[in-house]
Design an enzyme around this catalytic site. Structure first.
Site, mmCIF file in Angstrom:
data_model
loop_
_atom_site.group_PDB
_atom_site.id
_atom_site.type_symbol
_atom_site.label_atom_id
_atom_site.label_comp_id
_atom_site.label_asym_id
_atom_site.label_seq_id
_atom_site.Cartn_x
_atom_site.Cartn_y
_atom_site.Cartn_z
ATOM 1 N N HIS A 114 41.663 20.756 59.990
ATOM 2 C CA HIS A 114 40.401 19.454 59.305
ATOM 3 C C HIS A 114 41.545 17.969 59.869
ATOM 4 C CE1 HIS A 114 42.731 21.226 56.178
ATOM 5 N NE2 HIS A 114 42.798 19.508 55.645
ATOM 6 N N HIS B 151 46.204 14.062 62.603
ATOM 7 C CA HIS B 151 46.684 16.342 63.705
ATOM 8 C C HIS B 151 46.008 17.166 62.340
ATOM 9 C CE1 HIS B 151 48.997 16.016 59.894
ATOM 10 N NE2 HIS B 151 48.933 17.099 59.768
#
Length: 169
Positions: free
Chosen positions: A34, A115
């Site tokens: 995620h 990220h």
């Protein structure tokens, strides 16, 4: 109870991230790959309605957008984390800022760098060895963002979706 706000990328990107996370991320079994929009925070049940109303308003005012993953990088020496980086993108920064405001405003520990974590809590020498190999990997992935999720943490440490918010701006 602990809550967080994330974007789950498409399955192809999750599969690529998981191919590394299996080996290098001790949180592999606790949450799928995620992008964290808001780090874990404590919130009581009484504030949950206000938070979901706020997130619904953010989703209503945000247009779906595309992100690109462009390289493998690390937060070393701040943290022994290896990640797949999201290319600089105003849309995801704006989404993060809107979410982290009003009723959900929290002081951030770190600057927001979108990220997907693929390795963490690695010993120093292992981090350098793994990063030395992975930074050579050519990353060129795109993902359409049309939703984000409010998650909550279960007693066993794993995370599950409380509510999904579709971008409709």
């Amino acid at each position: 109870m602990k809550y967080g706000v994330v974007i789950f990328p498409e399955k192809k990107i999750q599969d690529i991230a998981n191919s590394y996370r299996k080996r290098y991320d001790p949180h592999y079994a606790l949450i799928p790959p995620h992008i964290t929009l808001m780090e874990a925070f404590d919130m009581n049940k009484a504030d949950l309605d206000k938070a979901t109303t706020h997130l619904e308003q953010v989703a209503q005012n945000t247009t779906p957008f595309e992100i690109a993953f462009h390289k493998v990088s690390t937060f070393h020496p701040t943290n022994n984390v290896i990640y797949i980086a999201v290319k600089e993108n105003d849309a995801i920064k704006n989404l993060h800022e809107q979410i982290n405001s009003e009723v959900l405003y929290h002081q951030r520990a770190y600057k927001f760098i979108p990220h997907i974590t693929i390795g963490q809590k690695l010993p120093e020498d292992e981090l350098h060895d793994i990063y030395g190999r992975l930074r050579m990997v050519n990353v060129d992935l795109k993902n359409q963002v049309d939703r984000f999720h409010l998650l909550y943490q279960l007693e066993n440490g794993s995370w599950t979706i409380y509510q999904t918010f579709l971008l409709r701006g």
